[in-house]
Design a protein around this motif. Structure first.
Motif, PDB file in Angstrom:
ATOM      1  N   ARG A   1     -43.604 -50.939 111.478  1.00 15.90           N
ATOM      2  CA  ARG A   1     -42.787 -51.950 110.823  1.00 15.90           C
ATOM      3  C   ARG A   1     -42.807 -53.190 111.702  1.00 15.90           C
ATOM      4  NH1 ARG A   1     -37.376 -52.975 111.089  1.00 15.90           N
ATOM      5  NH2 ARG A   1     -37.131 -51.256 112.589  1.00 15.90           N
TER       6      ARG A   1
ATOM      7  N   THR B   1     -44.620 -53.284 104.841  1.00 15.51           N
ATOM      8  CA  THR B   1     -45.829 -53.667 105.578  1.00 15.51           C
ATOM      9  C   THR B   1     -47.069 -53.497 104.706  1.00 15.51           C
ATOM     10  OG1 THR B   1     -44.824 -53.046 107.692  1.00 15.51           O
ATOM     11  CG2 THR B   1     -47.226 -53.153 107.613  1.00 15.51           C
TER      12      THR B   1
ATOM     13  N   GLY C   1     -37.271 -50.234 117.406  1.00 15.72           N
ATOM     14  CA  GLY C   1     -38.572 -49.643 117.686  1.00 15.72           C
ATOM     15  C   GLY C   1     -38.513 -48.185 118.082  1.00 15.72           C
TER      16      GLY C   1
ATOM     17  N   ALA D   1     -39.985 -41.789 114.167  1.00 12.35           N
ATOM     18  CA  ALA D   1     -40.343 -41.479 112.787  1.00 12.35           C
ATOM     19  C   ALA D   1     -41.828 -41.654 112.508  1.00 12.35           C
ATOM     20  CB  ALA D   1     -39.542 -42.379 111.837  1.00 12.35           C
TER      21      ALA D   1
ATOM     22  N   PHE E   1     -49.552 -42.816 112.844  1.00  9.96           N
ATOM     23  CA  PHE E   1     -48.362 -43.369 112.204  1.00  9.96           C
ATOM     24  C   PHE E   1     -48.673 -43.746 110.758  1.00  9.96           C
ATOM     25  CE2 PHE E   1     -45.830 -45.020 116.123  1.00  9.96           C
ATOM     26  CZ  PHE E   1     -45.904 -43.761 116.672  1.00  9.96           C
TER      27      PHE E   1
ATOM     28  N   THR F   1     -42.598 -53.140 115.650  1.00 14.68           N
ATOM     29  CA  THR F   1     -41.393 -52.794 116.409  1.00 14.68           C
ATOM     30  C   THR F   1     -41.696 -51.800 117.521  1.00 14.68           C
ATOM     31  OG1 THR F   1     -40.846 -51.022 114.844  1.00 14.68           O
ATOM     32  CG2 THR F   1     -39.901 -53.209 114.418  1.00 14.68           C
ATOM     33  N   VAL F   2     -42.652 -50.896 117.301  1.00 11.01           N
ATOM     34  CA  VAL F   2     -42.974 -49.913 118.332  1.00 11.01           C
ATOM     35  C   VAL F   2     -43.654 -50.563 119.532  1.00 11.01           C
ATOM     36  CG1 VAL F   2     -43.122 -47.984 116.707  1.00 11.01           C
ATOM     37  CG2 VAL F   2     -45.172 -49.333 117.231  1.00 11.01           C
TER      38      VAL F   2
ATOM     39  N   VAL G   1     -43.453 -44.638 112.229  1.00 12.20           N
ATOM     40  CA  VAL G   1     -43.526 -45.682 111.214  1.00 12.20           C
ATOM     41  C   VAL G   1     -43.924 -47.007 111.854  1.00 12.20           C
ATOM     42  CG1 VAL G   1     -42.179 -47.059 109.584  1.00 12.20           C
ATOM     43  CG2 VAL G   1     -41.849 -44.598 109.702  1.00 12.20           C
TER      44      VAL G   1
ATOM     45  N   ARG H   1     -44.512 -48.133 124.837  1.00 10.01           N
ATOM     46  CA  ARG H   1     -44.728 -47.234 123.702  1.00 10.01           C
ATOM     47  C   ARG H   1     -45.430 -45.956 124.134  1.00 10.01           C
ATOM     48  NH1 ARG H   1     -49.223 -49.615 120.956  1.00 10.01           N
ATOM     49  NH2 ARG H   1     -50.399 -48.213 122.329  1.00 10.01           N
TER      50      ARG H   1
ATOM     51  N   ASP I   1     -44.961 -48.784 106.832  1.00  9.44           N
ATOM     52  CA  ASP I   1     -43.882 -48.685 105.854  1.00  9.44           C
ATOM     53  C   ASP I   1     -44.243 -49.465 104.590  1.00  9.44           C
ATOM     54  OD1 ASP I   1     -43.476 -51.348 106.581  1.00  9.44           O
ATOM     55  OD2 ASP I   1     -41.294 -51.155 106.599  1.00  9.44           O
TER      56      ASP I   1
ATOM     57  N   ASP J   1     -38.346 -46.153 114.947  1.00  9.72           N
ATOM     58  CA  ASP J   1     -39.646 -46.165 114.268  1.00  9.72           C
ATOM     59  C   ASP J   1     -40.666 -45.316 115.009  1.00  9.72           C
ATOM     60  OD1 ASP J   1     -38.625 -47.807 112.329  1.00  9.72           O
ATOM     61  OD2 ASP J   1     -39.390 -49.661 113.215  1.00  9.72           O
TER      62      ASP J   1
END
Length: 468
Positions: free
Chosen positions: A153, A187, A143, A149, A181, A124-125, A151, A37, A184, A146
């Protein structure tokens, strides 16, 4: 993606070497989670977390003789640590954990696939992987999108993820603060519905996440998520309680909003400190007014008072930090800052005597620079003229402190006579009277400045004679 992979492998060539070692033995190996990441975000990668199809005993045999050192980080969880040159690496066998609903400790079961291992990650990230040595990106759960973006999640449903490990709800707020971040909608909804489950997590783990959150680049955003989802009610209930309190000095905002603003302004002033981010000054800024709800009083003329909220707030702060298992040193530091945060407002327009300035410095002790930051940050008035006046007044106080310090080495104020000299002059032994005499001399020193041993001895004898 290609640039990120090249940068990681260039900065940490041991990864490709280690990947080749595992591939030759018929095992999969991948860099996973935070390092991937951060590489994609262009951040420096330091912690190297790897996952593999090999079991711990196989990992140990493979790295024996190659690594400079190998140690058990948590063999029962499938993790071994090693050092190669300047790099420290953790390698964990693929896992498919099962959780007891009453505990966040998993019943560890080893898995067989990278995809299965990634599915148990928090977000996911953090469920991105880079296969080694091929440098192939693996993104099974979206990921990358996301990450682009901004985000947060979960790879599986947030309800399942947070049920398995409630600490992930704290991590969501922490990543909001650290990475900027947003969680979402699903979440956030799950965090709100399941906030109470955080209570099965140990205080130490909650504390560690809270510290990382407060030290993030946008701590206020993370704290808002804690409060809005109800998590703060279980980990730091004093914070949401501030929303119920009208501030008599800042009627345009409640104490909750005021406290978040003070935190933001304290962060902006951290450049005055050698090490930053500084948790102590940030946390003190956040909780400096938590005594207001308990001390709120409504007067007949409609005004609201919060007398002694500094003292009450300091006591509440120490109690909460103790419950969260903070160190005694940090508890003392933050508690002192909260207790002293109003002291400056007695300074007025500069009428303090030198003795009062000395007492201010003595009481702050080694927290003086942090107290400067907190006091300055505590000015959130929209009245520009008033804000400038407060700024000038505190500038004046700091100048006086510097002048007195240069004259008297103010940061190490001591009486002119020590305990041994007191005993010799008064002909007494160790005991309560020595302490009383010491405090008399210290007050004398604060009121009149350095006297020298002769004048101090004369004053001490007069005090002792009058006392007798």
């Amino acid at each position: 993606m290609r640039a990120a992979a090249d940068a990681v492998l260039r900065d940490h060539p041991v990864l490709a070497e280690l990947g080749g070692l595992f591939a030759t033995a018929g095992h999969e190996l991948a860099l996973v989670g935070g390092p991937v990441r951060d590489a994609l975000l262009g951040r420096r990668v330091s912690d190297l977390d790897l996952t593999t199809s090999a079991r711990p005993d196989d990992v140990e045999r493979l790295v024996a003789g190659w690594a400079d050192a190998v140690w058990d980080v948590g063999r029962e969880f499938g993790t071994l640590g090693l050092r190669k040159g300047d790099d420290q690496i953790e390698i964990t066998t693929y896992r498919t954990d099962a959780y007891d609903p009453t505990s966040r400790k998993p019943q560890v079961a080893f898995g067989d696939t990278l995809q299965g291992d990634l599915s148990r990650r928090d977000f996911t990230v953090n469920a991105l992987a880079l296969r080694l040595p091929s440098a192939e990106f693996v993104d099974e759960f979206g990921g990358l999108g996301d990450l682009a973006a901004g985000v947060l999640r979960t790879p599986v449903t947030p309800e399942q993820s947070f049920s398995d490990d409630p600490l992930r709800m704290m991590r969501a707020a922490r990543f909001v603060a650290q990475l900027g971040f947003e969680a979402d909608a699903a979440t956030t909804a799950a965090m709100t519905a399941m906030a109470e489950r955080i209570e099965i997590v140990s205080a130490e783990r909650v504390r560690d996440e809270l510290v990382k959150l407060v030290c993030g680049r946008e701590p206020v955003a993370g704290l808002r998520l804690l409060v809005d989802t109800g998590l703060a009610e279980h980990v730091l209930p004093e914070l949401p309680a501030l929303r119920l309190t009208a501030d008599e000095h800042h009627r345009h905002k409640d104490v909750y909003e005021h406290s978040l603003t003070v935190l933001e302004q304290a962060v902006e002033l951290e450049h005055r400190l050698e090490q930053r981010p500084d948790f102590v000054v940030r946390f003190a800024a956040l909780v400096h007014d938590i005594g207001k709800p308990r001390t709120r009083r409504f007067l007949d003329d409609g005004t609201v008072t919060f007398h002694h909220h500094d003292v009450v707030g300091a006591k509440m702060t120490r109690k909460r930090m103790k419950a969260l298992r903070f160190s005694n040193e940090q508890i003392a530091q933050v508690g002192l800052l909260v207790e002293l945060h109003l002291r400056f407002h007695g300074y007025g327009s500069g009428e303090w005597t030198d003795a009062a300035v000395r007492r201010y410095v003595r009481d702050a002790g080694d927290q003086l620079e942090r107290l400067h930051i907190l006091t300055r940050a505590d000015c959130t008035t929209r009245n520009r003229r008033k804000a400038q006046r407060l700024q000038r007044t505190y500038d004046d106080l700091e100048r006086r402190i510097e002048q007195l310090a240069a004259q008297e080495e103010l940061d190490a104020i001591r009486p002119d006579l020590d305990g041994n000299q007191i005993q010799q002059l008064l002909g007494i032994g160790p005991g309560r009277e020595v302490g009383e005499a010491y405090r008399f001399l210290l007050d004398l020193r604060l009121d009149r400045g350095p006297l020298g041993e002769d004048l101090a001895a004369e004053a001490l004898r007069a005090w002792w004679s009058a006392r007798s």
